[in-house]
Design a protein around this motif. Sequence first.
Motif, PDB file in Angstrom:
ATOM      1  N   LYS A 318       0.831  -1.201   0.000  1.00  0.00           N
ATOM      2  CA  LYS A 318       0.000   0.000   0.000  1.00  0.00           C
ATOM      3  C   LYS A 318       0.866   1.251   0.000  1.00  0.00           C
ATOM      4  O   LYS A 318       0.581   2.246  -0.705  1.00  0.00           O
ATOM      5  CB  LYS A 318      -0.922   0.007   1.205  1.00  0.00           C
ATOM      6  CG  LYS A 318      -1.930   1.160   1.211  1.00  0.00           C
ATOM      7  CD  LYS A 318      -2.850   1.066   2.391  1.00  0.00           C
ATOM      8  CE  LYS A 318      -3.930   2.142   2.312  1.00  0.00           C
ATOM      9  NZ  LYS A 318      -3.377   3.507   2.287  1.00  0.00           N
ATOM     10  N   LYS A 319       1.953   1.212   0.782  1.00  0.00           N
ATOM     11  CA  LYS A 319       2.867   2.352   0.796  1.00  0.00           C
ATOM     12  C   LYS A 319       3.499   2.556  -0.584  1.00  0.00           C
ATOM     13  O   LYS A 319       3.602   3.696  -1.072  1.00  0.00           O
ATOM     14  CB  LYS A 319       3.956   2.127   1.842  1.00  0.00           C
ATOM     15  CG  LYS A 319       3.469   2.190   3.280  1.00  0.00           C
ATOM     16  CD  LYS A 319       4.610   1.928   4.237  1.00  0.00           C
ATOM     17  CE  LYS A 319       4.121   1.978   5.686  1.00  0.00           C
ATOM     18  NZ  LYS A 319       5.235   1.683   6.644  1.00  0.00           N
ATOM     19  N   GLU A 320       3.919   1.456  -1.197  1.00  0.00           N
ATOM     20  CA  GLU A 320       4.518   1.552  -2.524  1.00  0.00           C
ATOM     21  C   GLU A 320       3.513   2.079  -3.535  1.00  0.00           C
ATOM     22  O   GLU A 320       3.854   2.928  -4.392  1.00  0.00           O
ATOM     23  CB  GLU A 320       5.047   0.187  -2.964  1.00  0.00           C
ATOM     24  CG  GLU A 320       6.237  -0.297  -2.160  1.00  0.00           C
ATOM     25  CD  GLU A 320       6.690  -1.683  -2.584  1.00  0.00           C
ATOM     26  OE1 GLU A 320       6.110  -2.213  -3.570  1.00  0.00           O
ATOM     27  OE2 GLU A 320       7.594  -2.241  -1.950  1.00  0.00           O
ATOM     28  N   ILE A 321       2.268   1.582  -3.447  1.00  0.00           N
ATOM     29  CA  ILE A 321       1.231   2.055  -4.367  1.00  0.00           C
ATOM     30  C   ILE A 321       0.967   3.543  -4.146  1.00  0.00           C
ATOM     31  O   ILE A 321       0.789   4.326  -5.096  1.00  0.00           O
ATOM     32  CB  ILE A 321      -0.058   1.234  -4.189  1.00  0.00           C
ATOM     33  CG1 ILE A 321       0.162  -0.204  -4.683  1.00  0.00           C
ATOM     34  CG2 ILE A 321      -1.238   1.877  -4.928  1.00  0.00           C
ATOM     35  CD1 ILE A 321      -0.982  -1.139  -4.359  1.00  0.00           C
ATOM     36  N   GLY A 322       0.950   3.961  -2.870  1.00  0.00           N
ATOM     37  CA  GLY A 322       0.752   5.375  -2.563  1.00  0.00           C
ATOM     38  C   GLY A 322       1.858   6.236  -3.139  1.00  0.00           C
ATOM     39  O   GLY A 322       1.605   7.322  -3.695  1.00  0.00           O
ATOM     40  N   GLU A 323       3.106   5.754  -3.002  1.00  0.00           N
ATOM     41  CA  GLU A 323       4.233   6.495  -3.564  1.00  0.00           C
ATOM     42  C   GLU A 323       4.137   6.543  -5.086  1.00  0.00           C
ATOM     43  O   GLU A 323       4.431   7.588  -5.714  1.00  0.00           O
ATOM     44  CB  GLU A 323       5.545   5.836  -3.132  1.00  0.00           C
ATOM     45  CG  GLU A 323       5.824   5.974  -1.640  1.00  0.00           C
ATOM     46  CD  GLU A 323       7.052   5.206  -1.219  1.00  0.00           C
ATOM     47  OE1 GLU A 323       7.651   4.518  -2.086  1.00  0.00           O
ATOM     48  OE2 GLU A 323       7.417   5.258  -0.023  1.00  0.00           O
ATOM     49  N   ASN A 328       3.019   9.342 -10.056  1.00  0.00           N
ATOM     50  CA  ASN A 328       2.184   9.441 -11.257  1.00  0.00           C
ATOM     51  C   ASN A 328       1.492  10.802 -11.327  1.00  0.00           C
ATOM     52  O   ASN A 328       1.383  11.418 -12.404  1.00  0.00           O
ATOM     53  CB  ASN A 328       1.152   8.324 -11.257  1.00  0.00           C
ATOM     54  CG  ASN A 328       0.349   8.268 -12.529  1.00  0.00           C
ATOM     55  OD1 ASN A 328       0.921   8.216 -13.624  1.00  0.00           O
ATOM     56  ND2 ASN A 328      -0.975   8.297 -12.408  1.00  0.00           N
ATOM     57  N   LYS A 329       1.062  11.295 -10.172  1.00  0.00           N
ATOM     58  CA  LYS A 329       0.390  12.595 -10.120  1.00  0.00           C
ATOM     59  C   LYS A 329       1.357  13.705 -10.508  1.00  0.00           C
ATOM     60  O   LYS A 329       1.000  14.630 -11.288  1.00  0.00           O
ATOM     61  CB  LYS A 329      -0.151  12.831  -8.718  1.00  0.00           C
ATOM     62  CG  LYS A 329      -0.959  14.106  -8.598  1.00  0.00           C
ATOM     63  CD  LYS A 329      -1.516  14.239  -7.193  1.00  0.00           C
ATOM     64  CE  LYS A 329      -2.351  15.502  -7.054  1.00  0.00           C
ATOM     65  NZ  LYS A 329      -2.910  15.651  -5.694  1.00  0.00           N
ATOM     66  N   GLU A 332       1.909  13.591 -14.236  1.00  0.00           N
ATOM     67  CA  GLU A 332       0.766  14.146 -14.966  1.00  0.00           C
ATOM     68  C   GLU A 332       0.787  15.678 -14.929  1.00  0.00           C
ATOM     69  O   GLU A 332       0.483  16.342 -15.922  1.00  0.00           O
ATOM     70  CB  GLU A 332      -0.534  13.617 -14.369  1.00  0.00           C
ATOM     71  CG  GLU A 332      -0.802  12.160 -14.677  1.00  0.00           C
ATOM     72  CD  GLU A 332      -2.084  11.667 -14.033  1.00  0.00           C
ATOM     73  OE1 GLU A 332      -2.629  12.405 -13.175  1.00  0.00           O
ATOM     74  OE2 GLU A 332      -2.526  10.547 -14.368  1.00  0.00           O
ATOM     75  N   GLN A 333       1.151  16.236 -13.778  1.00  0.00           N
ATOM     76  CA  GLN A 333       1.207  17.690 -13.653  1.00  0.00           C
ATOM     77  C   GLN A 333       2.297  18.269 -14.556  1.00  0.00           C
ATOM     78  O   GLN A 333       2.101  19.319 -15.202  1.00  0.00           O
ATOM     79  CB  GLN A 333       1.471  18.077 -12.194  1.00  0.00           C
ATOM     80  CG  GLN A 333       0.290  17.816 -11.277  1.00  0.00           C
ATOM     81  CD  GLN A 333       0.623  18.092  -9.828  1.00  0.00           C
ATOM     82  OE1 GLN A 333       1.798  18.255  -9.455  1.00  0.00           O
ATOM     83  NE2 GLN A 333      -0.421  18.136  -8.995  1.00  0.00           N
ATOM     84  N   GLU A 334       3.439  17.595 -14.627  1.00  0.00           N
ATOM     85  CA  GLU A 334       4.542  18.070 -15.469  1.00  0.00           C
ATOM     86  C   GLU A 334       4.155  17.994 -16.941  1.00  0.00           C
ATOM     87  O   GLU A 334       4.473  18.902 -17.727  1.00  0.00           O
ATOM     88  CB  GLU A 334       5.798  17.243 -15.205  1.00  0.00           C
ATOM     89  CG  GLU A 334       6.416  17.495 -13.845  1.00  0.00           C
ATOM     90  CD  GLU A 334       7.600  16.590 -13.575  1.00  0.00           C
ATOM     91  OE1 GLU A 334       7.925  15.758 -14.459  1.00  0.00           O
ATOM     92  OE2 GLU A 334       8.189  16.675 -12.473  1.00  0.00           O
ATOM     93  N   ILE A 335       3.442  16.908 -17.316  1.00  0.00           N
ATOM     94  CA  ILE A 335       3.033  16.756 -18.713  1.00  0.00           C
ATOM     95  C   ILE A 335       2.052  17.852 -19.102  1.00  0.00           C
ATOM     96  O   ILE A 335       2.141  18.453 -20.192  1.00  0.00           O
ATOM     97  CB  ILE A 335       2.427  15.360 -18.942  1.00  0.00           C
ATOM     98  CG1 ILE A 335       3.512  14.282 -18.817  1.00  0.00           C
ATOM     99  CG2 ILE A 335       1.728  15.279 -20.300  1.00  0.00           C
ATOM    100  CD1 ILE A 335       2.981  12.876 -18.836  1.00  0.00           C
ATOM    101  N   ARG A 336       1.090  18.143 -18.236  1.00  0.00           N
ATOM    102  CA  ARG A 336       0.114  19.189 -18.519  1.00  0.00           C
ATOM    103  C   ARG A 336       0.791  20.558 -18.631  1.00  0.00           C
ATOM    104  O   ARG A 336       0.445  21.401 -19.478  1.00  0.00           O
ATOM    105  CB  ARG A 336      -0.964  19.222 -17.436  1.00  0.00           C
ATOM    106  CG  ARG A 336      -2.007  18.117 -17.599  1.00  0.00           C
ATOM    107  CD  ARG A 336      -3.244  18.427 -16.770  1.00  0.00           C
ATOM    108  NE  ARG A 336      -2.958  18.502 -15.347  1.00  0.00           N
ATOM    109  CZ  ARG A 336      -3.032  17.484 -14.506  1.00  0.00           C
ATOM    110  NH1 ARG A 336      -3.391  16.276 -14.965  1.00  0.00           N
ATOM    111  NH2 ARG A 336      -2.737  17.649 -13.235  1.00  0.00           N
ATOM    112  N   LYS A 337       1.772  20.797 -17.765  1.00  0.00           N
ATOM    113  CA  LYS A 337       2.483  22.065 -17.788  1.00  0.00           C
ATOM    114  C   LYS A 337       3.227  22.250 -19.113  1.00  0.00           C
ATOM    115  O   LYS A 337       3.244  23.339 -19.714  1.00  0.00           O
ATOM    116  CB  LYS A 337       3.452  22.135 -16.622  1.00  0.00           C
ATOM    117  CG  LYS A 337       4.174  23.479 -16.541  1.00  0.00           C
ATOM    118  CD  LYS A 337       5.072  23.489 -15.337  1.00  0.00           C
ATOM    119  CE  LYS A 337       5.811  24.851 -15.286  1.00  0.00           C
ATOM    120  NZ  LYS A 337       6.754  24.920 -14.170  1.00  0.00           N
TER     121      LYS A 337
END
Length: 342
Positions: A318-323, A328-329, A332-337
Motif C-alpha cells: 500500500k505504501k509503494e502504491i501510494g508512492e 504518477n500525479k 501528470e502535472q509536469e506533462i500538462r504544464k
Amino acid sequence: MHKILFSLAAILLPCFSVNAQTQSFTTINFPNTYTNTITTGLYTSNFRSGFIYQTNASINYGLTGPKASLFRFRWLAHDNGTIDYATDADQVMFLDGNGNLNFKGTLATGGNVGIGTAPTSEKVTIDMGATRGSVNMISDGDAAAYTDLKFSVKTTTGLTSGKPTAWLASFRKDGYFSNDLTGPTLEFYALKKDIGGYYAPLLFKSNGDVIIAGARNATNGSVAIGTTDPGEYKLAVKGSIGATKVKVTLTGWADFVFEPAYKLPSLSELDTYIKANKHLPGVPSATEVEKNGIDLGEMNKVLLQKIEELTLHLIDMKKEIGELKQQNKRLEQEIRKEKNDN
C-alpha cells in the motif's frame, strides 16, 4: 430335600400355637448330644437335613477360622451317614453369634440364590416382578464414605505387580479423589497389587461434574472413543466430534511478527521457497499432515503468523502504491504544464 422340609414343617406346625390375646406360644425342643456326628435330627436312611440350634462348643468340632466359634444356628444337608465337620462340606446355611448369615453351596443348587424366583445359573437372581424395583444400599457410613461396592480378584498370585486387585464404586463423604467436600461423590477406583496406590479413572462430583482424574497421587489413564488404543493422547476419538465451541490453551502466539527485529521474508524469497517445496515456510507439508496430523493450537499460531506476514506485505505494498500514485500525479502535472507552455 423338599420332602424332608415338608416333613419338618408337618412336625413343627402342630407344636406352635399363638394366642393374639395372651401372646402365649409353645416350642418344640430337639435334645442334642453332638460329638463328631449328629445323633438327633430329622433324617431318612443316611440322608439327614435339619435346622440345628446349639449353644455349647460341640457343634463347632473340627472347624477352623471364623466358623470355629459362635455357631448358633445351622441348616445341615447330609447324605453319607457321618457329618463332615473337618471340611465343612455339609453346611448349607449358618447363623453365627454375631448375627452373620452365611450360605454354603456344596449341597445347595450350585450355591446360588433366587429372590422372588428360583435360583438360576447366576449366583444371585432377583425377580422384581411386573412393577419397578430396585436394590438399595442404605448406610450412614463412617467419616470417609457411606458405602462401597467392591469387585475383587480371589487369587492374585498370577497378577503382575501394579495391576488392579479390586475395583470399587465408593459413595464418599470426603471427596477422596475428587477433592469435592461439598457433598456426596461417587468415585470409581482400583487398588494396585503389591506397590500400593490407586487407579482413579472416573469420579462424579456433587455438582454433576464428571472427572477422569484423581488426587492422592492416583494413576490417571486416558479416554478412547471408537478405538481401544488412546496412544499418547488423553482423549482419542476415532470419528467426528460435534461442538459449538472449542478452546485450546497454549503458550506463545504469533505477535512476534510485529516486533521491529522480526525479519519479514521478501516476496521474492517466498516465491523461490514455494517453487522448491510446494508449501509455505513453517507450514507442514501434505505428506507430514497425512502422517502426523496437526496440532490445532500450533497450526492456528502458524496460520496467524502467515496472516500477519501477509498483512505486513500488504501494508508495504500500500505504501509503494501510494508512492507510485504520488509519482504518477507529479508526472501528470509536469506533462500538462509542458502542453500549456507549448
